[in-house]
Every structure is written in C-alpha cells, then in structure tokens.
Design a protein around this motif. Sequence first.
Motif, PDB file in Angstrom:
ATOM      1  N   GLN B 117      40.345  25.119  29.777  1.00 28.45           N
ATOM      2  CA  GLN B 117      41.028  26.246  29.124  1.00 28.45           C
ATOM      3  C   GLN B 117      40.347  26.613  27.812  1.00 28.45           C
ATOM      4  N   ALA B 118      39.747  25.627  27.125  1.00 36.24           N
ATOM      5  CA  ALA B 118      39.062  25.934  25.862  1.00 36.24           C
ATOM      6  C   ALA B 118      37.788  26.743  26.130  1.00 36.24           C
ATOM      7  N   ILE B 119      37.080  26.394  27.205  1.00 37.18           N
ATOM      8  CA  ILE B 119      35.910  27.201  27.588  1.00 37.18           C
ATOM      9  C   ILE B 119      36.362  28.642  27.837  1.00 37.18           C
ATOM     10  N   LEU B 120      37.461  28.785  28.591  1.00 36.75           N
ATOM     11  CA  LEU B 120      37.957  30.129  28.928  1.00 36.75           C
ATOM     12  C   LEU B 120      38.520  30.859  27.700  1.00 36.75           C
ATOM     13  N   ALA B 121      39.169  30.130  26.794  1.00 34.31           N
ATOM     14  CA  ALA B 121      39.681  30.765  25.573  1.00 34.31           C
ATOM     15  C   ALA B 121      38.505  31.307  24.757  1.00 34.31           C
ATOM     16  N   GLY B 122      37.404  30.549  24.712  1.00 29.69           N
ATOM     17  CA  GLY B 122      36.193  31.003  24.016  1.00 29.69           C
ATOM     18  C   GLY B 122      35.587  32.211  24.712  1.00 29.69           C
ATOM     19  N   ASP B 123      35.378  32.109  26.008  1.00 29.92           N
ATOM     20  CA  ASP B 123      34.862  33.249  26.777  1.00 29.92           C
ATOM     21  C   ASP B 123      35.766  34.458  26.577  1.00 29.92           C
ATOM     22  N   GLY B 124      37.062  34.180  26.590  1.00 27.83           N
ATOM     23  CA  GLY B 124      38.047  35.250  26.459  1.00 27.83           C
ATOM     24  C   GLY B 124      37.944  35.966  25.123  1.00 27.83           C
ATOM     25  N   LEU B 125      37.805  35.201  24.044  1.00 23.27           N
ATOM     26  CA  LEU B 125      37.684  35.824  22.721  1.00 23.27           C
ATOM     27  C   LEU B 125      36.399  36.641  22.622  1.00 23.27           C
ATOM     28  N   LEU B 126      35.315  36.103  23.177  1.00 25.13           N
ATOM     29  CA  LEU B 126      34.037  36.825  23.127  1.00 25.13           C
ATOM     30  C   LEU B 126      34.154  38.140  23.899  1.00 25.13           C
ATOM     31  N   ASN B 127      34.653  38.059  25.118  1.00 26.81           N
ATOM     32  CA  ASN B 127      34.772  39.275  25.922  1.00 26.81           C
ATOM     33  C   ASN B 127      35.764  40.256  25.300  1.00 26.81           C
ATOM     34  N   TYR B 128      36.867  39.700  24.761  1.00 33.96           N
ATOM     35  CA  TYR B 128      37.896  40.579  24.192  1.00 33.96           C
ATOM     36  C   TYR B 128      37.384  41.310  22.955  1.00 33.96           C
ATOM     37  N   ALA B 129      36.495  40.653  22.205  1.00 33.61           N
ATOM     38  CA  ALA B 129      35.889  41.314  21.042  1.00 33.61           C
ATOM     39  C   ALA B 129      35.217  42.618  21.491  1.00 33.61           C
TER      40      ALA B 129
END
Lengths: 304, 304
Positions: B117-129
Amino acid sequence: MAYHEQYSRYVGMVEETIEKLLPQTREDLPREDGIIPAHLCEAMRYSLLAGGKRVRPVLLLAACEMLGGELEQAKVPAAALEMIHTYSLIHDDLPGMDDDDYRRGRLTNHKVYGVGQAILAGDGLLNYAYECLLDHAAAHPENLRGLVLAAQAIASRAGVSGMIAGQSIDLLSEHMQPDAGRLAYIHAHKTADLLTAPLLAAACIAGADEAQTEALLRFGRCMGLAFQIDDDLLDVEGDAGQLGKQTGMDAQRGKMTWPSLVGVQASREKSRALWDEAERAIAVFGECAWFMQAFAQQLRGRKK
Amino acid sequence: MAYHEQYSRYVGMVEETIEKLLPQTREDLPREDGIIPAHLCEAMRYSLLAGGKRVRPVLLLAACEMLGGELEQAKVPAAALEMIHTYSLIHDDLPGMDDDDYRRGRLTNHKVYGVGQAILAGDGLLNYAYECLLDHAAAHPENLRGLVLAAQAIASRAGVSGMIAGQSIDLLSEHMQPDAGRLAYIHAHKTADLLTAPLLAAACIAGADEAQTEALLRFGRCMGLAFQIDDDLLDVEGDAGQLGKQTGMDAQRGKMTWPSLVGVQASREKSRALWDEAERAIAVFGECAWFMQAFAQQLRGRKK
C-alpha cells in the motif's frame, strides 16, 4: 490493408517513438542537463522493451486514425501510455506486492536491478510519461488544448480513482471472502481503465464529439471487463484439474476471480455478452471501425 | 507584513489547497467515478499531512507573488509539488531503499499501511500531482500555456534527469569510494532540482522573462546545494564524537557527505559562498524579493 499488417504498422510506430523518447544513454553521471543516468535508463528500457502486445498504445493510434485525427500527434501519448502500463507491472512484481521473479519468461525488474532501482525505474517511467506528454503538448500549440485533455484523460484513468485504485483494492482484498461488487470494482479499475484511457485520449486529440466519445468509452469498458473474465477463464481451463473446490479465490494467488465466484458457465455467458456489446458500441463508426472490430475479435478469440 | 506571518499565510494556502484536492473519502469501493478508495486516500494523506515546513510550495507561491503572477493559479501547482516531494519520501523510506521505520518521529508509511500500500500511496501521489496539474491547466484557458509550461518545469526537475536521477545515483553509490563529482551530482539532482522546480514553475505561471528566470534558477540552485552541505555539517556536528575517521562516508548510512570528503572547514566555506551567491542572485528583484531574502537567511541559520 490486412489486420495484421496494420497492427504491425502501429506497433512499429510505438516502438520507434519509445526509442526516440528513451534512447540508451552512456554515462552514469551525465554532464549535460536532461540526460538520464545510464543505469537508470537501462532499467527503464529493460521492462519497457520487454515485448508485449502494445495493446494500449495500438488502441490509441487506431482510435485516432479512425476518428480522422493527426496520427503524428498521437504517437507520444501512445508511448507515454505504454510507459505507465510498464511502470505498473514493475511495481506490481515487487516484494510487498505480487513478489514475482518472472514476467513473460524473463526475470522481473527487481530481480535484475534490485528492489531500490526497480522502485525508481517504475517511478521514473511514470514521471517520464507525464514529462513526455507535457513536452509534447507544449510543442504543439496548434492543438495544445486537445493534447492537455488527452493527458488528463490518461492521468485520471491511471490514477487513484482509476488503475491505482484497482491495484490498492486488489491488494487489500487478498484472502478476503469473495464478493461480486469488489471483483467488479477491481476489474473495472485495474484492467478496464487503462483500456479506456487510450480511447478517450484519442477522442481528445482528434476532437471527437460527445456521442463518439461515449461510444468509445463503452467499447473500451466492455472489452476491458471481458478481457479480464477471459483471463480468469483461461487460468481455470489451464489448471482445471488442480482447481479443486470453487472458493471464489484463484487457488495460487489468493485472488478473487469470476469463474470461482459465479462458475465457469456464467462467466462464459458474461464474457460473450460483453464482447457483443463492445462490437455493437464500435459499430456506430461504420466502415472506419474495421480495425477496431478486428481487434476486438482477435482479443475475443485469444488463447493463453 | 512580517516574515513569519507571511510564511504562515503561504503554508495556510498550501494546506487548504491540499485539503480541497485530497479530502478524506469514506468508501473503500466508491460507487461514483473519480472518488479515491478510503484506505488508499488515508495512506496518501498520512504522509502528505505529516507536517513539514512546506519549503517547496512556499517557494512557488512566494516567487509567483514576487513576480506579480496570479496567486490563485499557483496554489494547485504548489500543492502538486508537495505531493511529488511526499511520494519521494514514502518511496525513499521503503525496504530496498533507505528502509526507515520513522520519519519526523512518526512511523513511516509502509510501517503503518504495509509495503504494498505504501508503494501504491507513493505512485498515487505522483500520478495525482499530474492529474491535478492537468485538471488545473484545462480549467484555466486564459493561461493554459503558462500552466502547461509550469507543469513541464516540475516534471523535468522531478524526473529521470532530475530528482529520480539523483536518487538512483545515490543508491548506486552506497559503499563506493567517495568522489566529488558524484556527490555534486547527487546533491544537484536529489535536493536542488526540487528547489528550482517551484521557482521555474512560478516563472512560467507569471510569464517571467529570461533574465528573471535565470536569476531564480541560480537562486534555487545555490540554495539547494548550500542546504545540503549544511545538512551534512549539522550531522557531523551532531555526532562529532562518533564520526571517527573521515572516510568520505556518512558513518551510519554508508553515504558520501561533503564534510567527510573535503573536511569541515572547506565545507563551511563552500556553504557560505553558496548562500552569498544565492542572495546576490535574488537581489535583482529589489524590494519585491524581501520574502525570498528572509527565506534564504532563515534557512541559512537553521539548526537541527
């Protein structure tokens, strides 16, 4: 032109564009700005150039051509989408996610470059996709708005209410009791969103109208869900002997699948209905849709 | 207005914008499109709202105001930049990277939500930016080009020839013989690039001319490098007794630092020269630069 020739033509465009956007570099400490360190570049290319059918970028190019858009403008978005798909595979294979050692018969990225570099190669591909999309939009003032909307369509389908949402729920649902709502959510987002993304992006680039965009969206969504059900069916048929009890879980991975949830027969029927709907949706484009029709039929008949 | 009040005003804008862009959601399987699953959203917010000085978004807002740009247009890019900074911290803390259990006295993301989930939270923040940057650009046709260029400036500094390049070389250099070229590369990209990004983004939003952009770039670059040297110096002064031999490595982490490479005295001189140059660079903006001058002086005098 025959279907397979046309497919190869699109794949050729995608791979040529990837090669232009991401050539192998030589130095680990580049002296000029804008050059990717050699080791990082190699790790990104290892997975991006690992073959694969290039389904998503081909869909983008084909939809753009079908709509009468500028194919030149669609090449970079197509390559960027493949970067996003590839980063998601690299991160999916990591320990803590699926922890896979092999993908398509080759070692996974982290097995070759180590976990740290594989995380960065994935982050790098994701960020570089947007870097390319933004550079490309800025370089085409004649269609700046269309290209920004295309990038936006990709970002929203790839993101935290799209593909990443599907991955997160998928991971969260391991070893949970099966549930049709949950499974539908995972498939809609983890798989279908990255198949609607190229269609919507093409619609933005080509300036499609609302009805056309809606038809493309329906085509992509049905195809994505059918594709996933077929995948599950192929798995079941592959290890029919081993499946044992139908617990709603993929035996090996502890993941939910359609056949284990509603049975093989109902899954086949659902798949058939979805493929039919996809073909009806794309039919509104008439003869221009010949490639899309053939594409759907090809996917529909695929074997493992 | 006094410096600290102004700083708080900018931080308030950043946090309000983050709260608008990423409110906590309620459902794990959202029924509507565009909603982030609750668990994923919580993991993203856990790190994004973990405090921190908001240095990068504050720089973006302050530079935009200094240049006479529309502050309203700068808020989303500022928040997006903070998402990118935060994703890089989440991924940096993962096993396979720095493998840290704590950051700023709180458990790291993967310690709370698990590695996947931490990998995805990171990916998520990058993509969401990028999702936010693109939505924002599309919503401001009156400055579409400026906002696309701002997003491009952020993407290139955050990416594979910017911050990610610095992280990759940093990771690759662990336990290597120290080398000034390598260390300069790491600091220029891992640290300074994300400090020049907000300044360049502000220049694009405000439509700054070339000379202004060049001055801002020099300001950011000097400040970034000085900041990193000071960080290393503070570490050395913190555990002066424990440092033992000067091997060119941070004793604890096996990482290169300036003091261990060129000695404490030379590092102090280099830091002083860089801060002086940063202040000269920003001086071309005259009185409008009061906040930037104060900002640099504040960073210059910081203690651990």
